[in-house]
Design an enzyme around this catalytic site. Structure first.
Site, PDB file in Angstrom:
ATOM      1  CG  ASP A 227      -0.347  -0.408   2.501  1.00 30.05           C
ATOM      2  OD1 ASP A 227       0.799  -0.917   2.493  1.00 30.05           O
ATOM      3  OD2 ASP A 227      -0.978  -0.226   3.550  1.00 30.05           O
ATOM      4  CG  ASP A 251      -3.066  -7.426 -12.318  1.00 34.83           C
ATOM      5  OD1 ASP A 251      -2.867  -6.681 -13.281  1.00 34.83           O
ATOM      6  OD2 ASP A 251      -4.067  -8.160 -12.216  1.00 34.83           O
TER       7      ASP A 251
END
Ligand code: NAD
Length: 369
Positions: A227, A251
């Site tokens: 994150d 991804d």
């Protein structure tokens, strides 16, 4: 001079065919001008293979791909094949190639050409000259882990499960590629996971730390939570050199990094397998990140640069020809510097060109050295 490198060209569908046409012209140029011979074979994949051979990739083509030194892939898909059953869809051709060739390492460079710095949604000073490599693990993790599926519970509601799973060897082999890449670049690796909340993250961090100490102590290593990495990519992207991460985070982070550079039509990628200890050969497939773009297919307006830069990656990673790769990259930089733009990267005051003219301009820039 190196000779007889085996290339399998799979143009596929839609603009895949158009952009690959420009790469084939580059191959001709290398053959004539640099005595760099390629044994080039081509075959169908995707919708074209469904039409010609009855499935999205034939066994014969998979065999040829495994025997080639590198596969150059265009793009697959299109409305004509949209309603076929799942296993017959054009994209299955690409997925089968990735699986059968064991392509576990997906390299996605995010490079921002100086001439295109204003096309990014970030301010010029944050992206101009950006050159980072996102390395995504491609064959493991939550997209493949078992158990997976959806079940209906007694009360009629549903429960869906995906399993994030990694083993030590899977982490070691992708991290090793990351450290090796960094050694050829700016010697810095960010290993990205969520060791604060995920067991796979803990194993990932331990494994990368151990491998680093044992085999790559000279490379700078930093660990980062996924994150935070997403935030840092838009806050200060130039702090990164190589980011190595799992399938799911890769991804997401590679798409985020893609946007830093402006357009889909500019982004190349490589997918690599393990080195065969007996032959030293490594399976590899190079492809632009974009798809077959049915909305512009057949119009001659697609940007061929992502496909051309994918070929440059093949020169660098499969054929160990960094100088030749740099020649191609320099030619593209020069053409952009001259103000030539396909529609997707068009800016006020620049000259709009089509696929063929862009390819011609790159060839001309190659001539100039
Ligand atoms: P896409 O990448 O084909 O197109 C998205 C948008 O970007 C379109 O507006 C297109 O015109 C534009 N674009 C893409 N590449 C461009 C280029 N080189 N030059 C100029 N403009 C470009 O994605 P999509 O529209 O979501 O998918 C279209 C088809 O491609 C679908 O069938 C999809 O399944 C397939 N697809 C294939 C691959 C692949 O082969 N690896 C990847 C993504 C999508």
């Amino acid at each position: 001079m190196a000779a007889n490198k085996k290339l399998l060209v799979l143009p596929g569908d839609g603009i895949g065919v158009e952009v690959m046409g420009e790469v084939e012209r580059l191959l001709g140029w290398f053959d004539k001008k640099r005595a760099l011979r390629f044994d080039v074979e081509s075959a169908h994949v995707g919708g074209a293979a469904i039409d010609a051979e009855g499935k999205p990739v034939s066994d014969a083509t998979v065999k040829k791909a495994a025997a080639a030194d590198a596969v150059l892939f265009g793009a697959v898909g299109g409305p004509k094949w949209d309603n076929l059953p799942f296993d017959m869809k054009p994209e299955r051709g690409l997925l089968r190639l990735r699986k059968d060739l064991g392509l576990f390492a997906n390299l996605r460079p995010a490079t921002c050409f100086e001439a295109l710095a204003d096309a990014s949604t970030l301010k010029r000073e944050y992206v101009a000259g950006l050159d980072i490599m996102i390395l995504r693990e491609l064959t493991g993790g939550v997209y493949f882990g078992e158990p997976r599926g959806v079940e209906t519970l007694k009360d009629g509601t549903k429960r869906a499960v995906d399993t994030q799973v990694y083993t030590t060897p899977e982490i070691e082999r992708i991290a090793r590629v990351g450290f090796e890449l960094a050694k050829k670049r700016n010697n810095k690796v960010h290993s990205v996971e969520k060791a604060n909340v995920m067991h796979t993250g803990v194993l990932w961090r331990e494994t990368v730390t151990r491998l680093h100490a044992k085999e790559f102590p000279e490379v700078e290593l930093q660990h980062m939570y996924a994150d935070n990495c997403a935030m840092q990519l838009v806050r200060n992207p130039k702090q990164f050199d190589v980011i190595v991460t799992d399938n799911l985070f890769g991804d997401l982070l590679s798409d985020c990094a893609a946007m830093l550079t402006g357009s889909l039509g500019m982004l190349p990628s490589a997918s690599l397998g393990a080195v065969d200890p007996k032959t030293g050969k490594r399976n590899a497939l190079y492809e632009p990140v974009h798809g077959s773009a049915p909305d512009i297919a057949g119009k001659g307006v697609a940007n061929p640069i992502a496909c051309i830069m994918s070929f440059a990656m093949a020169l660098r990673y499969s054929f160990d020809l960094p100088d030749e790769a740099a020649v191609v990259e320099k030619a593209v930089t020069r053409v952009l510097g001259q103000g030539l733009r396909t529609g997707d990267i068009m800016q006020a005051g620049k000259t709009k060109v089509g696929t063929r003219e862009m390819g011609e301009a790159v060839l001309k820039a190659l001539e100039q050295g």
